[in-house]
Design a protein around this motif. Structure first.
Motif, PDB file in Angstrom:
ATOM      1  N   ARG B 128      75.067  31.065  52.900  1.00  0.00           N
ATOM      2  CA  ARG B 128      74.852  30.461  51.443  1.00  0.00           C
ATOM      3  C   ARG B 128      73.575  29.287  51.643  1.00  0.00           C
ATOM      4  N   ARG B 133      68.788  30.749  56.497  1.00  0.00           N
ATOM      5  CA  ARG B 133      68.279  31.886  55.910  1.00  0.00           C
ATOM      6  C   ARG B 133      66.730  31.840  56.053  1.00  0.00           C
ATOM      7  N   GLN B 134      65.981  30.862  55.895  1.00  0.00           N
ATOM      8  CA  GLN B 134      64.753  30.703  55.770  1.00  0.00           C
ATOM      9  C   GLN B 134      64.080  30.767  57.615  1.00  0.00           C
ATOM     10  N   LEU B 137      64.498  34.628  58.141  1.00  0.00           N
ATOM     11  CA  LEU B 137      63.612  35.373  57.457  1.00  0.00           C
ATOM     12  C   LEU B 137      62.150  35.104  58.097  1.00  0.00           C
ATOM     13  N   GLN B 194      62.206  42.750  55.911  1.00  0.00           N
ATOM     14  CA  GLN B 194      61.575  41.972  54.732  1.00  0.00           C
ATOM     15  C   GLN B 194      61.768  42.648  53.601  1.00  0.00           C
ATOM     16  N   VAL B 195      61.449  44.130  53.674  1.00  0.00           N
ATOM     17  CA  VAL B 195      61.945  44.318  52.361  1.00  0.00           C
ATOM     18  C   VAL B 195      63.337  44.563  52.019  1.00  0.00           C
ATOM     19  N   LYS B 198      64.673  41.396  50.912  1.00  0.00           N
ATOM     20  CA  LYS B 198      64.121  41.184  49.645  1.00  0.00           C
ATOM     21  C   LYS B 198      65.144  41.744  48.479  1.00  0.00           C
ATOM     22  N   LEU B 201      68.621  40.150  48.325  1.00  0.00           N
ATOM     23  CA  LEU B 201      68.466  39.017  47.667  1.00  0.00           C
ATOM     24  C   LEU B 201      68.404  39.205  46.168  1.00  0.00           C
ATOM     25  N   PRO B 207      73.731  40.799  37.831  1.00  0.00           N
ATOM     26  CA  PRO B 207      74.907  40.594  37.046  1.00  0.00           C
ATOM     27  C   PRO B 207      76.370  41.098  37.634  1.00  0.00           C
ATOM     28  N   HIS B 226      79.157  46.526  47.959  1.00  0.00           N
ATOM     29  CA  HIS B 226      78.288  46.623  46.918  1.00  0.00           C
ATOM     30  C   HIS B 226      77.023  46.706  46.983  1.00  0.00           C
ATOM     31  N   ARG B 229      74.244  48.992  49.960  1.00  0.00           N
ATOM     32  CA  ARG B 229      74.092  50.239  49.547  1.00  0.00           C
ATOM     33  C   ARG B 229      73.205  50.318  48.496  1.00  0.00           C
ATOM     34  N   ASN B 230      73.208  49.621  47.566  1.00  0.00           N
ATOM     35  CA  ASN B 230      72.198  49.507  46.486  1.00  0.00           C
ATOM     36  C   ASN B 230      70.624  49.041  46.992  1.00  0.00           C
TER      37      ASN B 230
END
Lengths: 575, 314, 303
Positions: B128, B133-134, B137, B194-195, B198, B201, B207, B226, B229-230
């Motif tokens: 978090r 993270r930065q 990445l 990267q992709v 992105k 995130l 929502p 959750h 996969r998406n």
């Protein structure tokens, strides 16, 4: 019922004391909730009402421990009497919070269209809440999920459980989310604007069902809403928030009957309701010929022409089809507008009312030749817009203008307010550069904005200010017709009422005609001379405003009117 | 599903034809006399006019360009891509001999890039705190800025000459494959990371994730069940392009590690301006692209139910 | 190229700065403050310094070194980096630092040609395609799709085969291979702006098509194309150096960054600096342009 609960149970399910929440961003700290106290008793519905930025949504998320990034509880207690006893949610560990979420506290979100995982079946999404809390195992979870869907009023739940979210309508998805919120039988459900993304008739059905669930299970609801009508009809207690503070709290009936705080009074008077007076009262009443429905008038232009002045805009039997992607054989079309006729006279307002997908916005765009009809005729000020050459239409645009729904997208982010308002003048080469600048300043003054906004960009203005700029632009060329496509639906109620009053004033000053597109019957009542109700691309009923509201003939009009949330309609929770 | 596949298949054939046409246009229509190029064979000598005429007749270069195009296309449809100017062997044989080693390298690197990139993305989006993270990445932007040939040479210097762990050159055994695969995979894995990061995130901010939190689902489960996969769906779209880039990358990597394969064949063909071989390689790479995309189209509906019904990617 | 044409897909990826909703309202147009904020980022400052140094080297190599990049001093051959020879010397005793500095001229020339070609040609195609639509758009986009199906390195190689070797031909090859990318970005930008409500509002106000194109569509769509151009700079540096490494660039002994690395390959065991140091320079240049392009992108989306 409310009275007895208040008297009998001093023990509250949820008590918030002095809660402060702040967001930390790059530009320092913004306090969203600033010392809020509230209490929710067992089985109570408590509504938190406020405009955007009032902190009501932050409050809801603080309770469930899901503040967005950068948000933090600075002070206060959120004590909650769940199955594990009394706990302070503001200080609970993430792990313990997680155990409460879904099991003791449910959440119904604002926008059902994006609140379900698009690639997971409905049943599995409902079952998950039971599985993660150990309330069901993988074998019986599915059966339980179907039962939860049935309880939420979803028709044919067993089939729906096998489907994916995109196969369900908005209303059905919201029922799925209600099923998720209620599946584990929580003591408290937080409903964050649960119906604001839905059409008004769907909204009523969902809220009615929610009310029924609450009654049968004794669940408490913390209802977050911007809509006083929704809150008034359903809540035992009302809490009015403004700028992070509670300005007034108490029994719903008391507050509505006798608001103490100035802000509450303003909110109540600004909220368009079926009880509000018309803003155009006192205008000449319709003549005998006018009272003929708009549809008839459109159909028999010749007869009408003899008795009444020639209408400014005459739309006759207009049809608009959009091609749909081919599936199977044959061409398929969407009949967005299906044989619509109406007319508008100078200085008057016709409102097109309908729910999303009714074709009202397409009709508006057709009326000023922003898109061409498949068939039918549109005559504006003597010019047939369907047959006219593009040069003629361009010249006609000087006298027909449009104000869009969303002032955040309808103004170019690159131009200053002055440039935006001057643009129509520049296009038609009206006056010199200096004269145009002066004209823009004059227009900005007319829409009651300070001259200082002229040199600013639209992005620096508030929504209401931007809509005023859009109106100023529409008026620049002194048009005779202005199409208003949901001009106030993106704005807060207090801003709404100001913009409506401005539109009415300008109409009187300039003898403007409005084609007013809206889904909000309460708004339309205040501003329209005539109303046409649209559904599935057709006008199902049309006539003078009073007549439509007093004695709706068509069944759909009646349904629409009944669905408008009003203070009087406390139907779901009889006392 | 049948229609969906049929449409994809038709599109695939179309891409192959168009790739052939494009390569033909570049090689035969751009300024530069193909006959002179063929005669020169990469040498800077002035060929005598008589020899040029002979060459033109031999390769049919004296005929109208449209006629040449249809003849060559017709032959290509029958698997005949002409003869290599330098070696005299049929182009199809040249490619067939070189393909296995290069395909092994390409798909090995693809697997490595996907696994490595996905792991980095999943780990980087989990914490978090923005700091870690930065930091994680920023690795891909570093990797993507390094010239492939240079990375390969550095690896050779360290692993072969300094530490003597792996052979510097050649095609022999799995050990010779390690460094080329890693070299080739580094920039592509950076892109995958990267992709994917992105879209992870983006998904994490949607929502439905909040609803999952409100159900009491743990962060790990949300991340893996959750969101992953998406988030994989947009990344999957890229795999076809990435495979093509990997295949093209073998030109550099096979040169650095002196491996035999399509890459070396291409490099040599460009050097000698061997037009038929270059044309063949372009079509070969388009074919690989098309096949990989067809496979992706088959996988797509399994990941995203919305596609199964509409038969089209959003 | 595998090297970097791939970064285009991750355009502006590392932008991960959540802004609280209230930020938008407070936002002022102060350019001075923007500049200050840029200077507050040390990474960006470093990137700008590197970019300036590279450009200086390309145009005024004598600022950095007085040595002739071609002058061979056999007795000094294969010397490691020292104060005398910052990057050491090669097998002929030429000063590597001087060769890298002078190499910037050819490498930057090729890069600038390539990016300009891609930007101008690609933007034009994308603009025409997106603004006028219809069959023209359909045809142009099918061509673009096919070009994108062929890896850009391979496309460049085919073009070089037809055009022949040399710095300019390499630049043209790299530039043409990037046209499709620019066309696609420009087209989607044009479509986005053209569909925006404020553009319809201009049409409703009576604006003619060219007024809409030049006043609304073009200014809004140029931003993203510029950002892509900045990013494409890094891609082009890598592509040019890869082709130069393969030996298709300038003839020896003229120095180019890619060919310098290739030249050092033979001495990889004995003279590490010959391969390592020119590569470091290439990487620094690419990192710098990428960082700057990200700042341009971020600045654009903020204002």
């Amino acid at each position: 019922m409310t009275d007895t609960i208040d008297a009998r149970t001093p023990q509250h399910l949820l008590t918030i004391d002095g809660l402060r929440v702040a967001y930390r961003g790059r530009r320092g700290e913004v306090r969203a909730v600033d010392g809020v106290d509230l209490a929710v008793g067992a089985g109570q519905v408590v509504a938190v009402v406020g405009e955007s930025g009032s902190g009501k949504s932050t409050l809801a998320h603080a309770v469930i421990g899901l503040l967005p990034a950068g948000g933090r509880i600075d002070a206060g207690r959120i004590s909650f009497a769940g199955r594990d006893g009394e706990q302070d949610l503001a200080r609970l560990s993430e792990r313990k919070l997680r155990a409460l979420r879904g099991r003791d506290i449910g959440l119904i979100p604002q926008d059902p269209s994006v609140s379900l995982n698009p690639t997971t079946r409905i049943g599995a999404q409902v079952a998950e809440v039971l599985i993660v809390h150990g309330l069901a195992n993988s074998r019986n979870a599915h059966v339980e999920a179907v039962q939860a869907l049935a309880d939420a009023g979803l028709p044919d739940p067993a089939t729906r459980a096998q489907q994916f979210p995109h196969e369900l309508s908005g209303g059905m998805r919201q029922r799925v989310l209600i099923a998720i919120a209620f599946a584990a039988n929580p003591r408290l459900v937080i409903a964050d604007e649960p119906t604001s993304a839905l059409d008004v008739t769907v909204q009523k059905r969902i809220l009615d069902h929610l009310g029924m669930l609450v009654q049968s299970r004794g669940t408490s609801i913390l209802l977050i809403t911007h809509d006083l009508g929704v809150a008034a009809g359903r809540a035992d207690q009302l809490i009015v928030m403004s700028r992070g503070r509670v300005v007034e709290a108490g029994r719903t009936a008391d507050i509505l009957d006798n608001p103490q705080h100035e802000y509450t009074r303003k909110l109540l008077s600004d909220a368009p309701s079926m009880a509000s007076g018309s803003l155009i009262a006192g205008r000449r009443t319709a003549t005998a010929t006018d009272t003929a429905t708009a549809r008839e008038r459109g159909g028999s232009a010749d007869d009408a022409g003899a008795a009444t002045p020639v209408p400014l805009l005459q739309v006759s039997h207009v049809v608009k089809h959009f091609p749909l992607p081919r599936r199977g054989g044959g061409e398929r079309v969407l009949k967005a507008v299906d044989d619509v006729s109406f007319s508008i006279e100078r200085g008057r307002t016709l409102a097109l009312v309908g729910e999303s997908g009714s074709g009202k916005s397409t009709t508006a765009r057709l009326s000023i030749a922003l898109t061409a009809p498949t068939s039918g005729s549109i005559v504006f000020d003597g010019l047939d817009l369907v047959k006219a050459r593009s040069g003629e239409i361009r010249r006609a645009r000087q006298s027909m203008q449009i104000v869009y729904q969303n002032p955040y997208t309808s103004l170019s982010p690159r131009l200053t307010v002055s440039q935006i308002v001057e643009e129509p003048l520049r296009i038609f080469r009206v006056g010199s550069k200096a004269e145009r600048r002066a004209a823009a300043a004059d227009l900005i003054d007319q829409v009651a904005l300070p001259a200082s906004v002229l040199s600013r960009r639209a992005a620096e203005l508030s929504g209401g200010q931007r809509q005023r700029v859009a109106i100023a632009r529409a008026l620049a060329l002194s048009p005779s017709l202005v199409v208003c496509d949901e001009p106030v639906s993106a704005l807060d109620v207090t801003v709404q009422s100001q913009i409506l009053a401005l539109l009415v004033d300008l109409q009187a000053e300039r003898n403007l005609s409005y084609l007013f597109i809206s889904h909000d019957l309460a708004v339309v009542r205040q501003i329209a001379d005539d109303v046409a109700v649209m559904r599935n691309g057709q006008i199902v009923e049309a006539g003078p405003t009073q007549q439509i509201y007093a004695a709706p003939q068509h069944e759909y009009t009646q349904e629409l009117l009944n669905a408008v949330p009003t203070r009087a309609a406390r139907t779901t929770r009889p006392n | 599903m049948g229609r969906y596949l049929a449409r994809r298949l038709a599109a695939a054939v179309g891409v192959l034809w168009a790739a052939y046409t494009l390569a033909f246009a570049i090689l035969y229509l751009l300024p530069g006399d193909p006959a002179e190029i063929l005669a020169a064979g990469g040498e800077n000598t002035d060929p005598d006019p008589a020899a040029l005429e002979k060459l033109r007749a031999e390769y049919g270069l004296d005929r109208p360009i449209a006629e040449q195009y249809w003849d060559k296309l017709w032959a290509a449809l029958h698997g005949n891509f002409g003869v290599s100017v330098t070696s005299g062997r049929p182009v199809t044989d040249v490619i067939k001999d070189a393909a296995p080693s290069t395909l092994l390298l390409t798909f090995g690197a693809l697997a490595a890039a996907i696994i490595g990139g996905a792991l980095l993305a999943l780990i980087a989006t989990y914490p978090r705190g923005a700091g870690l993270r930065q930091l994680l990445l920023s690795l891909p932007s570093l990797a993507v800025s390094a010239p492939t040939f240079w990375v390969g040479l550095i690896l050779v210097q360290l692993l072969s000459f300094q530490w003597r762990l792996l052979p510097a050159i050649g095609n022999e055994g799995w050990k010779s494959l390690v460094m080329p695969v890693v070299t080739l995979a580094i920039p592509v894995s950076a892109v995958v990371a990267q992709v994917l990061a992105k879209s992870l995130l983006t998904e994490l901010g949607s929502p439905y994730v909040e609803i999952a939190h409100a159900k009491g689902v743990s962060r790990t489960r949300i991340h893996l069940r959750h969101v992953a996969r998406n988030a994989a769906i947009p990344t999957l779209t890229l795999v076809g392009v990435l495979t093509g880039e990997l295949l093209a990358g073998t030109v550099v990597v096979e040169t650095v590690f002196s491996r035999a394969g399509i890459g070396r064949v291409t490099a040599a063909a460009v050097e000698r301006q061997d037009i038929p071989v270059v044309l063949g390689v372009v079509v070969f790479s388009a074919a690989i692209f098309v096949v990989v995309n067809l496979l992706i189209d088959l996988v797509y509906p399994l990941l995203d139910p919305r596609i199964a019904q509409n038969g089209a990617r959003a | 190229m595998t090297d970097l044409s791939l970064t285009q897909v991750g355009l502006g990826l590392d932008r991960d700065e959540p802004t609280p909703p209230t930020d938008a309202a407070l936002r002022g147009p102060s350019r001075g403050r923007d500049l200050l904020r840029l200077l507050a980022q040390p990474g960006l400052v470093l990137a700008v310094i590197v970019a300036v140094l590279v450009l200086l080297a390309a145009f005024f190599p004598s600022v950095f070194t007085g040595r002739d990049p071609l002058e061979a001093v056999p007795k000094d051959k294969l010397q490691g980096p020292s104060l005398e020879h910052l990057f050491g010397t090669d097998q002929l005793g030429r000063d590597l630092f001087s060769r890298v500095v002078h190499g910037a001229a050819l490498s930057m020339k090729a890069t600038v040609i390539a990016v300009s070609l891609g930007l101008v040609l690609g933007s034009l195609i994308g603009l025409i395609s997106g603004f006028f639509g219809g069959w023209l758009d359909f045809a142009l986009m099918r061509v673009v799709e096919v070009v994108l199906a062929i890896p850009s390195l391979l496309l460049s190689l085919a073009i070089i085969t037809a055009l022949g070797f040399g710095t300019v031909n390499v630049a043209i090859a790299v530039g043409l291979a990037s046209v499709a990318r620019f066309a696609r970005v420009m087209r989607s930008e044009v479509l986005r702006v053209r569909g925006a409500v404020f553009v319809e509002a201009a049409k409703a106000a009576g604006a003619r098509w060219y007024e809409i194109l030049f006043r609304h569509v073009l200014p809004s769509a140029l931003g993203p194309a510029t950002v892509l151009a900045a990013l494409d700079f890094g891609i082009a540096i890598l592509a040019v150096s890869a082709l130069s490494f393969l030996g298709y660039g300038a003839n020896a002994p003229a120095p180019e960054w890619g060919s310098l690395v290739a030249g050092g390959r033979t001495y990889i065991t004995s003279a590490w600096w010959l391969t390592v140091l020119p590569g470091v320079v290439v990487m620094a240049a690419v990192l710098a342009t990428n960082r700057i392009s990200r700042a341009v992108d971020g600045g654009r989306s903020r204002s």
